[in-house]
Design a protein around this motif. Structure first.
Motif, PDB file in Angstrom:
ATOM      1  N   SER A 541       0.804  -1.224   0.000  1.00 38.89           N
ATOM      2  CA  SER A 541       0.000   0.000   0.000  1.00 38.89           C
ATOM      3  C   SER A 541       0.836   1.273   0.000  1.00 38.89           C
ATOM      4  O   SER A 541       0.280   2.375   0.051  1.00 38.89           O
ATOM      5  CB  SER A 541      -0.928   0.011   1.223  1.00 38.89           C
ATOM      6  OG  SER A 541      -0.176  -0.085   2.421  1.00 38.89           O
ATOM      7  N   LEU A 542       2.157   1.149  -0.041  1.00 42.37           N
ATOM      8  CA  LEU A 542       3.034   2.323  -0.027  1.00 42.37           C
ATOM      9  C   LEU A 542       3.350   2.782  -1.441  1.00 42.37           C
ATOM     10  O   LEU A 542       3.419   1.975  -2.382  1.00 42.37           O
ATOM     11  CB  LEU A 542       4.343   1.998   0.699  1.00 42.37           C
ATOM     12  CG  LEU A 542       4.262   1.589   2.166  1.00 42.37           C
ATOM     13  CD1 LEU A 542       5.650   1.267   2.686  1.00 42.37           C
ATOM     14  CD2 LEU A 542       3.621   2.683   3.009  1.00 42.37           C
ATOM     15  N   ASP A 543       3.561   4.087  -1.587  1.00 41.75           N
ATOM     16  CA  ASP A 543       4.090   4.593  -2.845  1.00 41.75           C
ATOM     17  C   ASP A 543       5.535   4.139  -3.017  1.00 41.75           C
ATOM     18  O   ASP A 543       6.286   4.014  -2.033  1.00 41.75           O
ATOM     19  CB  ASP A 543       4.045   6.125  -2.867  1.00 41.75           C
ATOM     20  CG  ASP A 543       2.647   6.672  -3.057  1.00 41.75           C
ATOM     21  OD1 ASP A 543       1.824   5.977  -3.681  1.00 41.75           O
ATOM     22  OD2 ASP A 543       2.372   7.779  -2.574  1.00 41.75           O
ATOM     23  N   ASP A 544       5.915   3.910  -4.258  1.00 40.53           N
ATOM     24  CA  ASP A 544       7.298   3.605  -4.591  1.00 40.53           C
ATOM     25  C   ASP A 544       7.903   4.800  -5.314  1.00 40.53           C
ATOM     26  O   ASP A 544       7.185   5.653  -5.846  1.00 40.53           O
ATOM     27  CB  ASP A 544       7.360   2.332  -5.439  1.00 40.53           C
ATOM     28  CG  ASP A 544       6.670   1.163  -4.745  1.00 40.53           C
ATOM     29  OD1 ASP A 544       7.087   0.820  -3.628  1.00 40.53           O
ATOM     30  OD2 ASP A 544       5.696   0.628  -5.312  1.00 40.53           O
ATOM     31  N   ILE A 545       9.220   4.880  -5.334  1.00 41.30           N
ATOM     32  CA  ILE A 545       9.910   6.082  -5.808  1.00 41.30           C
ATOM     33  C   ILE A 545      10.642   5.765  -7.110  1.00 41.30           C
ATOM     34  O   ILE A 545      11.468   4.833  -7.161  1.00 41.30           O
ATOM     35  CB  ILE A 545      10.891   6.598  -4.739  1.00 41.30           C
ATOM     36  CG1 ILE A 545      10.117   6.966  -3.468  1.00 41.30           C
ATOM     37  CG2 ILE A 545      11.677   7.802  -5.257  1.00 41.30           C
ATOM     38  CD1 ILE A 545      10.988   7.292  -2.284  1.00 41.30           C
ATOM     39  N   ILE A 546      10.337   6.528  -8.145  1.00 40.99           N
ATOM     40  CA  ILE A 546      10.948   6.360  -9.465  1.00 40.99           C
ATOM     41  C   ILE A 546      12.061   7.392  -9.606  1.00 40.99           C
ATOM     42  O   ILE A 546      11.824   8.590  -9.437  1.00 40.99           O
ATOM     43  CB  ILE A 546       9.903   6.546 -10.577  1.00 40.99           C
ATOM     44  CG1 ILE A 546       8.727   5.581 -10.368  1.00 40.99           C
ATOM     45  CG2 ILE A 546      10.533   6.354 -11.951  1.00 40.99           C
ATOM     46  CD1 ILE A 546       7.520   5.899 -11.233  1.00 40.99           C
ATOM     47  N   VAL A 547      13.264   6.926  -9.904  1.00 40.27           N
ATOM     48  CA  VAL A 547      14.425   7.805 -10.040  1.00 40.27           C
ATOM     49  C   VAL A 547      14.979   7.644 -11.453  1.00 40.27           C
ATOM     50  O   VAL A 547      15.239   6.521 -11.894  1.00 40.27           O
ATOM     51  CB  VAL A 547      15.520   7.460  -9.005  1.00 40.27           C
ATOM     52  CG1 VAL A 547      16.638   8.500  -9.053  1.00 40.27           C
ATOM     53  CG2 VAL A 547      14.929   7.363  -7.606  1.00 40.27           C
ATOM     54  N   ALA A 548      15.142   8.750 -12.160  1.00 36.25           N
ATOM     55  CA  ALA A 548      15.692   8.730 -13.514  1.00 36.25           C
ATOM     56  C   ALA A 548      16.984   9.533 -13.539  1.00 36.25           C
ATOM     57  O   ALA A 548      17.122  10.546 -12.852  1.00 36.25           O
ATOM     58  CB  ALA A 548      14.694   9.304 -14.515  1.00 36.25           C
ATOM     59  N   SER A 549      17.925   9.071 -14.344  1.00 39.64           N
ATOM     60  CA  SER A 549      19.255   9.678 -14.355  1.00 39.64           C
ATOM     61  C   SER A 549      19.258  11.013 -15.078  1.00 39.64           C
ATOM     62  O   SER A 549      18.468  11.261 -15.993  1.00 39.64           O
ATOM     63  CB  SER A 549      20.265   8.736 -15.021  1.00 39.64           C
ATOM     64  OG  SER A 549      19.889   8.476 -16.359  1.00 39.64           O
ATOM     65  N   GLY A 550      20.177  11.884 -14.675  1.00 38.71           N
ATOM     66  CA  GLY A 550      20.348  13.182 -15.300  1.00 38.71           C
ATOM     67  C   GLY A 550      21.280  13.116 -16.496  1.00 38.71           C
ATOM     68  O   GLY A 550      21.463  12.049 -17.114  1.00 38.71           O
ATOM     69  N   ARG A 551      21.875  14.250 -16.820  1.00 37.59           N
ATOM     70  CA  ARG A 551      22.762  14.320 -17.985  1.00 37.59           C
ATOM     71  C   ARG A 551      23.890  13.302 -17.877  1.00 37.59           C
ATOM     72  O   ARG A 551      24.447  13.078 -16.808  1.00 37.59           O
ATOM     73  CB  ARG A 551      23.355  15.719 -18.104  1.00 37.59           C
ATOM     74  CG  ARG A 551      22.355  16.806 -18.477  1.00 37.59           C
ATOM     75  CD  ARG A 551      23.063  18.132 -18.707  1.00 37.59           C
ATOM     76  NE  ARG A 551      22.134  19.191 -19.054  1.00 37.59           N
ATOM     77  CZ  ARG A 551      21.540  19.986 -18.163  1.00 37.59           C
ATOM     78  NH1 ARG A 551      21.787  19.819 -16.870  1.00 37.59           N
ATOM     79  NH2 ARG A 551      20.715  20.929 -18.562  1.00 37.59           N
TER      80      ARG A 551
END
Length: 641
Positions: A541-551
């Motif tokens: 039931s928890l939100d998960d965290i999406i991380v995307a790379s920068g330059r």
């Protein structure tokens, strides 16, 4: 040694008992409101500490668990209230420092003088030479009288400011002896309820002489000195903070709603997934030291048959900075890819890009589009309905009229009132993040000054941040209440900008901003910054965290579980054909079927026109041909309850 000096020739006076239970009665300070929700709605969380109070107890309550009798409860004098002349904030904080560090666990009461004091806090039960480590001495805070039932600090003779860890229970009215001696002994707490019966039992035990400072040491279960072992020593097995009240709750119809009380006094009401009906929830609040002192209150929970959520599922794109770019916001039907609407968020000639977020800031259960300007103009947040109509009253300058560095933006319910609040992060600088609690009924729904503000990056790191919101557990005042259960209040997730090894920080914003989790994504050599978004990816039931790379991050994406122990749920490369010098990547989660869970990741590149990539399972495909150019993306997350 640290000892309370007793002048036997001057012992006089009578025993003064503490307040009776009648004066320490549980009271209702705020009624429990009835609840009504649709089946399957998000759980309601009620702070019972805000509804009930124990009259006469105002300070921090602590629990002495011991091997002689029942737990002893005491109230520290860190707040004004009965039973004290003054507060003793330094001494109380010193005592809690030892408690919180675990240094009082398994310590012994090493001195007992019947009719005078029982003293401890200095030595562990491992051996009579095992003194506990000390913090610096605390400044003396005399003024409270050392009557029976008070707890005071021991100290060195002729040194009023020498108290560290040792404390003593006053068995009698020792005021004539101790209130003036050696600058006055600091009485910093009082025993609650019938706790002194246990202290008296300690004082009544046989005493033995093992040499100073153990020449008056009490022991249980031994009649001769030769029979005394470590197991016989009077031991405080644990010393911990305690709630002044103990809450229990029950539901008359668990098929409609269940009621569960958490460890810090939060009542969680869970609604049935289907059906309808009513249930009566009964809450009992009882004194922690006297279970016969209690009160009960009831409220009604009504569950209605689930109705379709009016909030349409959309994918929203904001044009990112680029040559010839204009601040377009494009609303797309994620199922068909058709453009639902397209409008300019700022003046046509502005080419600094527009960052977008979604959130129900009006309380109508339909997401509004929250737009924030990129660099090159006065940093401004504007709010639009999905048809492009601006809600002009929501305009705000989160970093003042002089800031032109670009704004990152997120929407999420920080306050727990089921209205989305606005989070602004500075795209440049030292990672300033401001939180604005939205009040849709006010003439100015977004206050001019932030309700929470925090600098998130180290000194000298000026690459700014990205922001999102996620409900990753139950937190209060920076402390974990339950890391596995959402509480309906979003935490703020901050991703680092370029110039520093990638990091993601999760802040509890229930009071002063406090970091409750740190995530280190990708490689430590990736210095191009990260972008963050959130949604429910796995089955909990928890939100998960999406991380995307920068330059120059290789267009990598990682999905980190909302449960810290679960780690990374998914790793993907969004645009595998591009070299490591690719622009920054932005990703959001897409809920295809409306069940509130992410079915696919959708990725785009800032400062590049390669389009949008859909990532489902192990496949990656181009999609949403209507979306071109450098883009920022955000997709609908479910509004529940």
């Amino acid at each position: 040694m640290r000892r309370v000096h007793r002048r036997t020739s001057r012992r006089f006076g009578h025993i003064e008992p503490l307040e009776t239970r009648r004066l320490l009665a549980v009271d209702v300070i705020q009624p429990l409101a009835n609840l009504s929700a649709n089946a399957g709605a998000q759980s309601a969380v009620i702070d019972l500490d805000a509804a009930f109070d124990l009259n006469g107890v105002t300070g921090t309550v602590v629990r002495f668990s011991n091997n002689v009798g029942a737990d002893i409860y005491a109230e520290l004098f860190d707040a004004a209230g009965p039973g004290r002349t003054r507060t003793t904030p330094l001494t109380a904080a010193n005592f809690l420092a030892y408690l919180d560090a675990g240094r009082y666990t398994n310590t012994i009461m090493h001195r007992s003088v019947p009719g005078f004091v029982v003293q401890g806090g200095g030595f562990t039960d491992k051996s009579l030479s095992a003194a506990i480590p000390q913090f610096p001495a605390v400044t003396n805070e005399p003024g409270n009288t050392n009557i029976r039932g008070t707890i005071a600090m021991a100290k060195l003779g002729d040194n009023p400011n020498s108290a560290t860890n040792q404390f003593f229970f006053n068995l009698a009215n020792n005021s004539a002896n101790l209130d003036a001696q050696n600058g006055g002994f600091t009485a910093f707490a009082r025993v609650l309820g019938n706790g002194m019966t246990v202290v008296d039992a300690m004082a009544a035990l046989p005493r033995f002489n093992f040499g100073s400072p153990f020449d008056e040491i009490p022991a249980t279960g031994a009649t001769t000195q030769a029979a005394v072992t470590r197991a016989n020593l009077v031991t405080v097995t644990s010393l911990s903070r305690a709630n002044e009240l103990v809450f229990t709750a029950s539901s008359s119809n668990t098929g409609v709603a269940t009621a569960t009380v958490g460890p810090t006094g939060n009542l969680t009401v869970d609604y049935a997934d289907s059906g309808s009906g009513t249930s009566t929830v009964t809450v009992r609040a009882a004194s922690v030291f006297d279970p016969t002192d209690f009160t009960e209150r009831q409220f009604t929970v009504t569950v209605n048959s689930s109705t379709p959520n009016p909030n349409p599922r959309v994918l929203v794109a904001g044009s990112d900075v680029g040559a010839g770019s204009q601040p377009w916001v494009t609303v797309v039907n994620p199922a068909t890819g058709a453009v639902v609407n397209r409008f300019l968020a700022y003046e046509e000639g502005f080419s600094g890009g527009v960052r977008v977020a979604l959130g129900d800031v009006t309380g109508d259960r339909i997401d509004e589009i929250i737009a924030a300007s990129g660099p090159g103009r006065m940093g401004e947040i504007r709010v639009f309905r999905q048809d492009g109509t601006e809600l002009v009253a929501y305009r705000t300058l989160p970093f003042g009229a002089g800031y032109r560095g670009g704004i990152e933006v997120a929407g999420g319910d920080i306050s727990g009132d089921r209205v989305a609040d606005i989070v602004a992060g500075a795209s440049r600088g030292d990672g300033q993040v401001n939180v604005f609690i939205v009040n849709p009924t006010a003439g100015d729904p977004v206050p001019n000054r932030p309700d929470r503000s925090v600098r998130t990056m180290p000194v000298g790191v000026l690459g700014g941040v990205t922001v999102t919101t996620a409900d990753v557990g139950t937190y209060s005042g920076g402390r974990v209440v339950n890391a596995s259960v959402p509480d309906g209040r979003m935490e703020v997730v901050v991703g680092s900008g370029p110039g520093i090894a990638a990091r993601v920080l999760v802040y509890d914003m229930s009071s002063a901003p406090t970091i409750v989790r740190r995530i280190v994504p990708f490689s430590s050599t990736m210095l191009g910054g990260v972008s963050v978004s959130a949604g429910r990816y796995d089955a909990d039931s928890l939100d998960d965290i999406i991380v995307a790379s920068g330059r120059r991050g290789g267009t990598q994406i990682e999905v980190h579980s909302g449960r810290a122990a679960a780690g990374v749920l998914q790793r993907r490369v969004a645009f595998a054909a591009l070299a490591a010098s690719a622009p920054a990547t932005y990703a959001t989660g897409l809920d295809d079927n409306g069940d509130g869970r992410i079915d696919a990741l959708v990725a785009s590149l800032g400062e590049s026109g390669v389009g949008v990539r859909r990532l489902t399972g192990a496949t990656a495909s181009s999609s949403f041909s209507s979306l071109r150019g450098p883009l920022r993306l955000v997709a609908t997350r479910p509004i529940v309850g």
